[in-house]
Design a protein around this motif. Structure first.
Motif, mmCIF file in Angstrom:
data_model
loop_
_atom_site.group_PDB
_atom_site.id
_atom_site.type_symbol
_atom_site.label_atom_id
_atom_site.label_comp_id
_atom_site.label_asym_id
_atom_site.label_seq_id
_atom_site.Cartn_x
_atom_site.Cartn_y
_atom_site.Cartn_z
ATOM 1 N N SER A 82 0.708 -1.298 -0.108
ATOM 2 C CA SER A 82 -0.009 0.092 0.164
ATOM 3 C C SER A 82 0.800 1.174 0.131
ATOM 4 N N PRO A 83 0.613 2.274 -0.536
ATOM 5 C CA PRO A 83 0.992 3.611 -0.670
ATOM 6 C C PRO A 83 1.141 3.907 1.014
ATOM 7 N N HIS A 84 1.925 4.942 1.522
ATOM 8 C CA HIS A 84 2.033 5.110 2.995
ATOM 9 C C HIS A 84 1.556 6.690 2.850
ATOM 10 N N ASP A 85 1.310 7.220 4.027
ATOM 11 C CA ASP A 85 0.870 8.510 4.432
ATOM 12 C C ASP A 85 1.428 9.775 3.772
ATOM 13 N N GLY A 86 2.867 9.318 3.450
ATOM 14 C CA GLY A 86 3.677 10.333 2.987
ATOM 15 C C GLY A 86 3.353 10.591 1.465
ATOM 16 N N THR A 87 2.795 9.296 0.595
ATOM 17 C CA THR A 87 2.323 9.622 -0.767
ATOM 18 C C THR A 87 0.806 10.013 -0.467
ATOM 19 N N PHE A 88 0.034 9.488 0.445
ATOM 20 C CA PHE A 88 -1.263 9.873 0.596
ATOM 21 C C PHE A 88 -1.463 11.191 0.821
ATOM 22 N N SER A 89 -0.556 11.871 1.884
ATOM 23 C CA SER A 89 -0.465 13.297 2.034
ATOM 24 C C SER A 89 -0.280 14.098 0.958
ATOM 25 N N GLU A 90 0.718 13.861 0.026
ATOM 26 C CA GLU A 90 0.852 14.517 -1.101
ATOM 27 C C GLU A 90 -0.672 14.591 -2.026
ATOM 28 N N GLU A 117 -5.534 10.945 16.022
ATOM 29 C CA GLU A 117 -5.634 10.197 17.312
ATOM 30 C C GLU A 117 -4.154 9.681 17.890
ATOM 31 N N ASP A 118 -4.236 9.500 18.969
ATOM 32 C CA ASP A 118 -2.699 9.471 19.653
ATOM 33 C C ASP A 118 -2.226 7.806 19.550
ATOM 34 N N THR A 119 -2.255 7.584 18.219
ATOM 35 C CA THR A 119 -1.605 6.242 17.692
ATOM 36 C C THR A 119 -0.451 6.484 16.794
ATOM 37 N N ASP A 120 0.213 5.291 16.604
ATOM 38 C CA ASP A 120 1.260 5.304 15.409
ATOM 39 C C ASP A 120 0.751 5.781 14.341
ATOM 40 N N PHE A 121 -0.514 5.618 13.901
ATOM 41 C CA PHE A 121 -1.235 6.035 12.712
ATOM 42 C C PHE A 121 -1.447 7.525 12.594
ATOM 43 N N GLY A 122 -2.010 7.854 13.713
ATOM 44 C CA GLY A 122 -2.522 9.321 13.606
ATOM 45 C C GLY A 122 -1.204 10.180 13.875
ATOM 46 N N VAL A 123 -0.045 10.015 14.560
ATOM 47 C CA VAL A 123 0.795 10.729 14.780
ATOM 48 C C VAL A 123 1.748 10.810 13.637
ATOM 49 N N ASN A 124 1.841 9.650 12.774
ATOM 50 C CA ASN A 124 2.738 9.603 11.861
ATOM 51 C C ASN A 124 1.903 10.586 10.629
ATOM 52 N N SER A 125 0.977 10.092 10.638
ATOM 53 C CA SER A 125 0.178 10.924 9.363
ATOM 54 C C SER A 125 0.131 12.730 9.803
ATOM 55 N N ALA A 126 0.140 12.940 10.891
ATOM 56 C CA ALA A 126 0.171 14.115 11.279
ATOM 57 C C ALA A 126 1.523 15.016 10.932
ATOM 58 N N GLU A 127 2.483 13.980 11.066
ATOM 59 C CA GLU A 127 3.942 14.498 10.822
ATOM 60 C C GLU A 127 4.020 14.620 9.428
ATOM 61 N N ALA A 128 3.402 13.659 8.633
ATOM 62 C CA ALA A 128 3.709 13.607 7.211
ATOM 63 C C ALA A 128 2.982 14.859 6.677
ATOM 64 N N LEU A 129 1.750 15.329 7.259
ATOM 65 C CA LEU A 129 0.839 16.296 6.891
ATOM 66 C C LEU A 129 1.732 17.782 7.016
ATOM 67 N N THR A 130 2.219 17.645 8.190
ATOM 68 C CA THR A 130 2.687 18.988 8.647
ATOM 69 C C THR A 130 3.911 19.281 7.658
ATOM 70 N N ALA A 131 4.862 18.263 7.429
ATOM 71 C CA ALA A 131 5.914 18.328 6.687
ATOM 72 C C ALA A 131 5.741 19.151 5.313
ATOM 73 N N GLN A 132 4.577 18.359 4.725
ATOM 74 C CA GLN A 132 4.310 18.785 3.389
ATOM 75 C C GLN A 132 3.773 20.117 3.312
ATOM 76 N N GLU A 170 6.133 22.917 2.583
ATOM 77 C CA GLU A 170 6.336 22.956 1.289
ATOM 78 C C GLU A 170 5.457 23.339 0.432
ATOM 79 N N ARG A 171 4.056 23.449 0.606
ATOM 80 C CA ARG A 171 3.026 23.778 -0.345
ATOM 81 C C ARG A 171 2.647 25.307 0.042
ATOM 82 N N GLY A 172 3.291 25.823 0.975
ATOM 83 C CA GLY A 172 2.742 27.063 1.368
ATOM 84 C C GLY A 172 1.631 27.438 2.275
ATOM 85 N N LEU A 173 1.265 26.164 2.683
ATOM 86 C CA LEU A 173 -0.077 26.202 3.670
ATOM 87 C C LEU A 173 0.589 26.236 5.214
ATOM 88 N N THR A 174 -0.444 27.042 6.113
ATOM 89 C CA THR A 174 -0.050 27.268 7.331
ATOM 90 C C THR A 174 -0.744 26.420 8.104
#
Lengths: 500, 294
Positions: free
Chosen positions: A238-246, A271-286, A289-293
């Motif tokens: 499966s694609p991961h949240d990095g790909t999905f966040s893009e 949510e405070d789980t592996d999924f939630g935290v990593n998803s938020a990290e990927a979304l924040t990082a990107q 780059e996209r000029g969103l606050t």
């Protein structure tokens, strides 16, 4: 980085545990152990039961003991192995002459770890049906389905060996997933492990596989770092949240470009789980780059009894778009609470999970209208890829509902794994590993909106991608990207009081 | 910090607190009567929610319409649980009692998943959700109609319970049995019947809670677990066996849970930690809970 790649040592697995446990299929076994071991303590308690205030303390002590257990143990589902169909005439296959061939008994065992009870039980059981369907396609001669291994009965590379799926219930909990993985490896001698939906469970279960030197294929966990730990035996289709966040941000950019949406700020709810935290990290990082606050982020406990404080915090942030990463229960509660408190961002684009679960639409009804989520799958694909429609018919016959994201990804992952075992011509872990590395499935070989399956150096499928679906008229409709879209995106969200 | 936000949080906290209190009161009632902690309490709540759901989906009865039937059903279930299980283990060791109800809870959850699948359900178009467009505004505070109705119903249930226990002869008999079973029996009170009544009442209270909760909460086999944990903390905080304690503690738990993140500006992810920390702080000072008898 996690532990480095580690070669397989022949014969290192599976001998020690056999026969030690009489019946590991009984669930709630831990609880029973406690019950059996405690009577001596109970006698002491009884002796000291009076004076009465001591009772209060004892109750507290027992509450302290039992409440976490109560929370931990989910009822119901157990493990079952499907009946194996008789072996048919094997079809010819090209295997090296020195290949190990079929295991004894002509049955290849694959362990499937899924949340069959607990908060993610719906998804877990739906995926279980999809995995079994994939195995049935392989085991039976189903030439009419144009997918790898469907034609010819059994794994032709292993002399027509039948595949037996052995399911284990993780209850959605990391520690249970790990012990189940170990049990499947040691007691059930599985050739490979598959699972485990919840990223946190996948992490611990795959660690057990890594130690034992058994291939582990994951098809539905999206934490990016699962494939970045340097594990030798871990593969993800499966694609991961990095790909999905893009994909999510691509969609938001297209809204800004085509619908003049003017989205500048983002709130993250996770949510405070592996999924939630990593998803938020990927979304924040990107986002940067996209000029969103990022206007703010709100972390919530999983399976909360109320999300009022969380939604209020989001309301305070007042961002243009809210991107939630939560499982079904919390997704339902978030939207119910948002409606009650009148919280309405311009749009909501979710990171899959609960928001892509049809139960979510059913539960919140009109409240779901216009909410978009990234997904890996949509019934619209049935129109674009006829084979997906064909598989859906088969799936509906066994599961009573249409294929959706997670079961579809699970189905695809299982076929990928079985294809590799077939090409390995053996159940030797090293041979399967090699075959997985050499996996090369094309666009027509999967039911997904992907260009295929090939693994990169992290053993992450590089040909997968996500789509964006939006709830329109009570259905998930693909709205992005263009080549899979069947409907125009609706923007912005309709006010709560103008909904059914 | 914004005053409006604080007001909204307070109102929301009190509303959800009333529901917590209503769920907890059945638990505390049963404990007060016979010192048994019912670990199947959350599952009774789940069954009440399913009763409301099936009433709505099969007979098109709104949960508010089917409420009396749900409550009656749960009352019966409570009595049956007492007659079938609890009365047989009254003199058993404490752990046997605990695991009997604990096992019953697991069994009921498994049964629900077996018969009704683990799917998430919710009542479609409940009457309350449509009333006044689903929410009413008091100043800047927005209150969900189902939540307000739930709180009001909880209030009514508490009042009824108070009147029954404190003012009726049967209620006094209940209290007498709770106080001293042997003496009450000597006075001609049938303690066995009182226990059955207590179980019926306690489980019926959770029936009211389940019916109202079904109008705004999702329903699935493990839904009881979410609330059971809160209920145990509420009962322990209010004091085992204390009905007013359950009310006050329920409201406190609701308030702490919703208001504290807003008030102190920390992440809502820690709200349960704060609730449990608050509980710890209280029991360190008052081990018997706020209104506990022991």
């Amino acid at each position: 980085m996690g532990p480095g790649p580690r070669p397989h040592v022949p014969g290192e697995r599976g001998t020690a545990g056999t026969g030690e446990r009489v019946d590991a299929e009984i669930y709630g076994g831990e609880g029973i152990t406690v019950a059996v071991r405690r009577p001596t303590v109970a006698v002491r308690w009884e002796d000291t039961m009076r004076p009465r205030h001591a009772l209060g303390w004892n109750v507290l002590a027992i509450l302290g003991l039992l409440v976490p257990m109560l929370a931990a143990i989910a009822g119901g589902a157990g493990v079952s192995a499907q009946d194996a169909t008789p072996i048919a005439t094997p079809a010819p296959v090209v295997c090296p002459p020195d290949a190990a061939g079929a295991p004894e008994g002509g049955v290849v065992r694959v362990g499937g770890i899924l949340p069959l009870s607990g908060t993610a039980a719906t998804v877990g059981n739906d995926e279980r049906a999809a995995l079994q369907l994939a195995v049935d396609l392989v085991n039976q001669d189903r030439g009419e389905v144009p997918l790898p291994l469907a034609a010819g009965a059994g794994l032709t590379g292993l002399g027509g060996a039948q595949v037996e799926l052995i399911f284990a219930d993780s209850q959605g909990q990391a520690e249970v997933g790990q012990s189940e993985a170990t049990r499947l490896i040691e007691d059930q001698q599985v050739a490979a492990l598959f699972g485990a939906y919840n990223s946190a469970v996948t992490r611990t279960a795959s660690a057990a596989a890594e130690r034992a030197g058994i291939p582990f294929l994951n098809a539905e966990s999206s934490s990016p770092d699962l494939t970045e730990q340097g594990y030798y035996w871990f593969f993800r289709t499966s694609p991961h949240d990095g790909t999905f966040s893009e994909g999510i941000y691509d969609y938001i950019e297209s809204l800004n470009a085509n619908q003049n949406a003017g989205i500048k700020t983002v709130s993250l709810l996770y949510e405070d789980t592996d999924f939630g935290v990593n998803s938020a990290e990927a979304l924040t990082a990107q986002a940067q780059e996209r000029g969103l606050t990022i206007a703010g982020e709100v972390r919530h406990a999983t399976g909360a009894s109320s999300l009022t404080a969380e939604v209020q915090a989001l309301q305070q942030q007042g961002a243009d778009v809210m991107i939630p990463s939560s499982y079904t229960t919390d997704a339902i509660l978030t939207i119910q609470t948002a409606r009650q408190l009148g919280y309405l961002p311009k749009t909501i684009v979710a990171q899959d999970a609960g928001y892509a679960d049809p139960a979510f639409i059913q539960a919140v009804g009109g409240g779901a209208e216009g909410i978009a989520t990234r997904s890996a799958f949509s019934p619209d694909i049935f129109e674009v890829k006829p084979v997906a429609g064909q598989v859906n018919e088969l799936y509906r016959a066994v599961a009573g509902k249409d294929l959706y994201d997670v079961p579809a990804r699970g189905f695809t992952g299982m076929l990928t794994l079985l294809d590799a075992i077939n090409r390995a011509c053996s159940t030797d872990p090293e041979a399967i590993h090699q075959a997985l590395v050499e996996t090369n499935l094309g666009e027509a070989d999967t039911i997904m909106p992907w260009t295929g399956v090939t693994f990169d150096e992290n053993q992450q499928n590089e040909l997968g991608r996500g789509i964006i679906v939006q709830v329109q008229g009570g259905q998930y409709r693909t709205v992005f990207p263009q080549e899979f879209a069947v409907a125009e995106p609706i923007f912005p969200l309709a006010p709560w009081d103008q909904r059914p | 910090m914004d005053l409006d936000v604080l007001l909204q949080a307070t109102a929301s906290g009190l509303l959800i607190g009333m529901v917590y209190a209503l769920i907890s009161v059945g638990l505390t009632l049963i404990f007060g009567l016979m010192e048994i902690v019912n670990f199947a309490h959350g599952e009774f709540l789940m069954l009440a929610m399913y009763a409301a759901f099936w009433g709505s989906s099969l007979a098109s009865l709104d949960p508010m319409v089917s409420l009396p039937a749900t409550v009656g059903l749960l009352f019966l279930l409570g009595v049956l649980t007492y007659r079938g299980i609890i009365s047989r283990i009254l003199n058993a060791p404490m752990l046997a009692q605990i695991f009997a109800t604990f096992g019953l809870g697991l069994f009921l959850r498994g049964l629900a998943q077996f018969f009704w699948s683990p799917d998430f359900r919710s009542v479609q178009n409940p009457f309350l959700a449509g009333l006044f467009g689903g929410s009413v505004n008091v100043g800047t505070v927005s209150l969900g109609v189902p939540q307000v109705a739930a709180a009001l119903l909880a209030g009514v249930a508490f009042l009824g319970l108070y009147l029954f226990i404190d003012r009726s002869r049967t209620g006094l008999a209940l209290q007498a049995v709770a106080e001293d079973r042997a003496t009450a029996t000597l006075m001609g009170i049938n303690s066995d019947r009182m226990f059955a009544l207590g179980w019926g009442l306690g489980v019926a209270c959770v029936g009211v809670a389940g019916a109202v909760l079904a109008t705004f909460y999702y329903i699935y086999p493990a839904v009881g677990v979410v609330f059971a944990l809160i209920a145990y903390i509420t009962v322990a905080l209010g004091g085992f066996g204390s009905v007013p304690g359950a009310l006050v503690a329920g409201l406190l738990v609701g308030l702490v849970e919703v208001v504290s993140p807003t008030l102190f500006g920390f992440s809502p992810a820690y709200k349960y930690a704060v609730v449990f920390g608050f509980y710890l702080a209280v029991v360190l000072v008052r081990p018997q809970g706020l209104f506990g008898r022991f």
